[in-house]
Motif scaffolding. Structure first.
Motif, PDB file in Angstrom:
ATOM      1  N   VAL A  45       0.834  -1.202   0.000  1.00  0.00           N
ATOM      2  CA  VAL A  45       0.000   0.000   0.000  1.00  0.00           C
ATOM      3  C   VAL A  45       0.870   1.254   0.000  1.00  0.00           C
ATOM      4  CG1 VAL A  45      -1.688   1.321   1.326  1.00  0.00           C
ATOM      5  CG2 VAL A  45      -1.881  -1.180   1.177  1.00  0.00           C
ATOM      6  N   ALA A  46       1.846   1.301   0.893  1.00  0.00           N
ATOM      7  CA  ALA A  46       2.718   2.473   1.009  1.00  0.00           C
ATOM      8  C   ALA A  46       3.981   2.073   1.741  1.00  0.00           C
ATOM      9  CB  ALA A  46       2.011   3.604   1.754  1.00  0.00           C
ATOM     10  N   ALA A  47       5.060   2.813   1.473  1.00  0.00           N
ATOM     11  CA  ALA A  47       6.334   2.541   2.127  1.00  0.00           C
ATOM     12  C   ALA A  47       7.024   3.854   2.452  1.00  0.00           C
ATOM     13  CB  ALA A  47       7.225   1.674   1.248  1.00  0.00           C
ATOM     14  N   ALA A  53      12.502  10.445   4.653  1.00  0.00           N
ATOM     15  CA  ALA A  53      12.629  11.444   3.600  1.00  0.00           C
ATOM     16  C   ALA A  53      11.892  11.080   2.324  1.00  0.00           C
ATOM     17  CB  ALA A  53      14.107  11.681   3.284  1.00  0.00           C
ATOM     18  N   ALA A  54      11.607   9.842   2.117  1.00  0.00           N
ATOM     19  CA  ALA A  54      10.945   9.413   0.884  1.00  0.00           C
ATOM     20  C   ALA A  54       9.799   8.470   1.194  1.00  0.00           C
ATOM     21  CB  ALA A  54      11.937   8.725  -0.043  1.00  0.00           C
ATOM     22  N   THR A  55       8.715   8.635   0.442  1.00  0.00           N
ATOM     23  CA  THR A  55       7.538   7.777   0.598  1.00  0.00           C
ATOM     24  C   THR A  55       7.096   7.271  -0.766  1.00  0.00           C
ATOM     25  OG1 THR A  55       6.079   9.709   0.484  1.00  0.00           O
ATOM     26  CG2 THR A  55       6.745   8.963   2.681  1.00  0.00           C
ATOM     27  N   TYR A  56       6.409   6.160  -0.750  1.00  0.00           N
ATOM     28  CA  TYR A  56       5.967   5.520  -1.978  1.00  0.00           C
ATOM     29  C   TYR A  56       4.550   4.991  -1.761  1.00  0.00           C
ATOM     30  CZ  TYR A  56      10.974   5.666  -2.686  1.00  0.00           C
ATOM     31  OH  TYR A  56      12.270   6.102  -2.789  1.00  0.00           O
ATOM     32  N   TYR A  57       3.732   5.041  -2.833  1.00  0.00           N
ATOM     33  CA  TYR A  57       2.344   4.634  -2.715  1.00  0.00           C
ATOM     34  C   TYR A  57       1.908   3.791  -3.903  1.00  0.00           C
ATOM     35  CZ  TYR A  57       2.065   8.286   0.839  1.00  0.00           C
ATOM     36  OH  TYR A  57       2.264   9.056   1.956  1.00  0.00           O
ATOM     37  N   ALA A  58       0.998   2.882  -3.627  1.00  0.00           N
ATOM     38  CA  ALA A  58       0.319   2.179  -4.703  1.00  0.00           C
ATOM     39  C   ALA A  58      -0.609   3.162  -5.412  1.00  0.00           C
ATOM     40  CB  ALA A  58      -0.480   1.013  -4.143  1.00  0.00           C
ATOM     41  N   ASP A  59      -0.782   2.975  -6.712  1.00  0.00           N
ATOM     42  CA  ASP A  59      -1.636   3.884  -7.476  1.00  0.00           C
ATOM     43  C   ASP A  59      -3.053   3.933  -6.903  1.00  0.00           C
ATOM     44  OD1 ASP A  59      -0.175   3.120 -10.738  1.00  0.00           O
ATOM     45  OD2 ASP A  59       0.432   4.511  -9.163  1.00  0.00           O
ATOM     46  N   SER A  60      -3.511   2.825  -6.370  1.00  0.00           N
ATOM     47  CA  SER A  60      -4.890   2.739  -5.882  1.00  0.00           C
ATOM     48  C   SER A  60      -5.156   3.605  -4.652  1.00  0.00           C
ATOM     49  CB  SER A  60      -5.237   1.286  -5.561  1.00  0.00           C
ATOM     50  OG  SER A  60      -4.348   0.769  -4.583  1.00  0.00           O
ATOM     51  N   VAL A  61      -4.098   4.056  -3.975  1.00  0.00           N
ATOM     52  CA  VAL A  61      -4.301   4.844  -2.753  1.00  0.00           C
ATOM     53  C   VAL A  61      -3.688   6.237  -2.837  1.00  0.00           C
ATOM     54  CG1 VAL A  61      -4.336   2.713  -1.402  1.00  0.00           C
ATOM     55  CG2 VAL A  61      -2.220   4.064  -1.521  1.00  0.00           C
ATOM     56  N   LYS A  62      -3.001   6.554  -3.917  1.00  0.00           N
ATOM     57  CA  LYS A  62      -2.372   7.871  -4.056  1.00  0.00           C
ATOM     58  C   LYS A  62      -3.409   8.973  -3.926  1.00  0.00           C
ATOM     59  CE  LYS A  62       1.706   6.860  -6.857  1.00  0.00           C
ATOM     60  NZ  LYS A  62       2.317   6.931  -8.218  1.00  0.00           N
ATOM     61  N   THR A 100      15.458  -1.559  -1.385  1.00  0.00           N
ATOM     62  CA  THR A 100      15.494  -1.809  -2.820  1.00  0.00           C
ATOM     63  C   THR A 100      14.295  -1.097  -3.423  1.00  0.00           C
ATOM     64  OG1 THR A 100      14.053  -3.761  -2.864  1.00  0.00           O
ATOM     65  CG2 THR A 100      16.387  -4.144  -2.350  1.00  0.00           C
ATOM     66  N   VAL A 101      14.260  -1.025  -4.724  1.00  0.00           N
ATOM     67  CA  VAL A 101      13.143  -0.336  -5.380  1.00  0.00           C
ATOM     68  C   VAL A 101      11.853  -1.141  -5.307  1.00  0.00           C
ATOM     69  CG1 VAL A 101      14.626   0.970  -6.914  1.00  0.00           C
ATOM     70  CG2 VAL A 101      13.769  -1.286  -7.618  1.00  0.00           C
ATOM     71  N   TYR A 102      11.976  -2.417  -4.911  1.00  0.00           N
ATOM     72  CA  TYR A 102      10.815  -3.305  -4.888  1.00  0.00           C
ATOM     73  C   TYR A 102      10.074  -3.192  -3.569  1.00  0.00           C
ATOM     74  CZ  TYR A 102      13.560  -5.082  -8.755  1.00  0.00           C
ATOM     75  OH  TYR A 102      14.290  -5.181  -9.899  1.00  0.00           O
ATOM     76  N   TRP A 103       9.657  -1.991  -3.243  1.00  0.00           N
ATOM     77  CA  TRP A 103       9.077  -1.727  -1.940  1.00  0.00           C
ATOM     78  C   TRP A 103       7.741  -2.420  -1.751  1.00  0.00           C
ATOM     79  CZ3 TRP A 103       4.232   0.252  -1.442  1.00  0.00           C
ATOM     80  CH2 TRP A 103       3.691   0.914  -2.548  1.00  0.00           C
ATOM     81  N   SER A 104       7.041  -2.742  -2.838  1.00  0.00           N
ATOM     82  CA  SER A 104       5.702  -3.311  -2.729  1.00  0.00           C
ATOM     83  C   SER A 104       5.684  -4.838  -2.757  1.00  0.00           C
ATOM     84  CB  SER A 104       4.813  -2.772  -3.842  1.00  0.00           C
ATOM     85  OG  SER A 104       5.316  -3.157  -5.104  1.00  0.00           O
TER      86      SER A 104
END
Length: 122
Positions: A45-47, A53-62, A100-104
């Motif tokens: 869902v998110a990382a 300093a950096a966050t990442y989200y699934a498109d479905s929850v952005k 790694t870039v594979y956060w999901s």
């Protein structure tokens, strides 16, 4: 190993909000929220990186969910707004030591909480 304990799940109507919390035994980990419904794979869902300093989200929850952390309190959060029925799932907190870039990908994480249920009704 870090110990993770989630809280904050519950039942809410569509359009409502919930805030999930994850208490960690220490803060030096990259962390994420996953969710899973019966019969489906665990979904990232998110990382957030260890320093925040950096966050990442699934498109479905952005635009609806916000991940944050308070390292002074060893806490991870997921603010969920504009909830949809399809957000219904068991939500898990996860941690890993290397980025790694594979956060999901669930396989990238080796520490998991027990989960907290989120149910969104129409």
């Amino acid at each position: 190993q870090v110990q993770l304990v989630e809280s904050g799940g519950g039942s809410v109507q569509a359009g409502g909000s919930l805030k999930l919390s994850c208490a960690a035994s220490e803060y030096r980990y990259h962390m994420a929220w996953f969710r899973q419904v019966p019969g489906k794979e665990r979904e990232g869902v998110a990382a957030i990186v260890a320093g925040g300093a950096a966050t990442y989200y699934a498109d479905s929850v952005k635009g609806r969910f916000t991940i944050s952390r308070d390292n002074a309190k060893n806490m991870l959060y997921l603010q969920m707004n504009s909830l949809k029925v399809e957000d219904t799932a068991m939500y898990y907190c996860a941690a890993r030591t290397s980025w790694t870039v594979y956060w999901s990908r669930a396989a990238e994480y080796n520490q998991w909480g027990q989960g907290t249920q989120v149910t969104v009704s129409s």
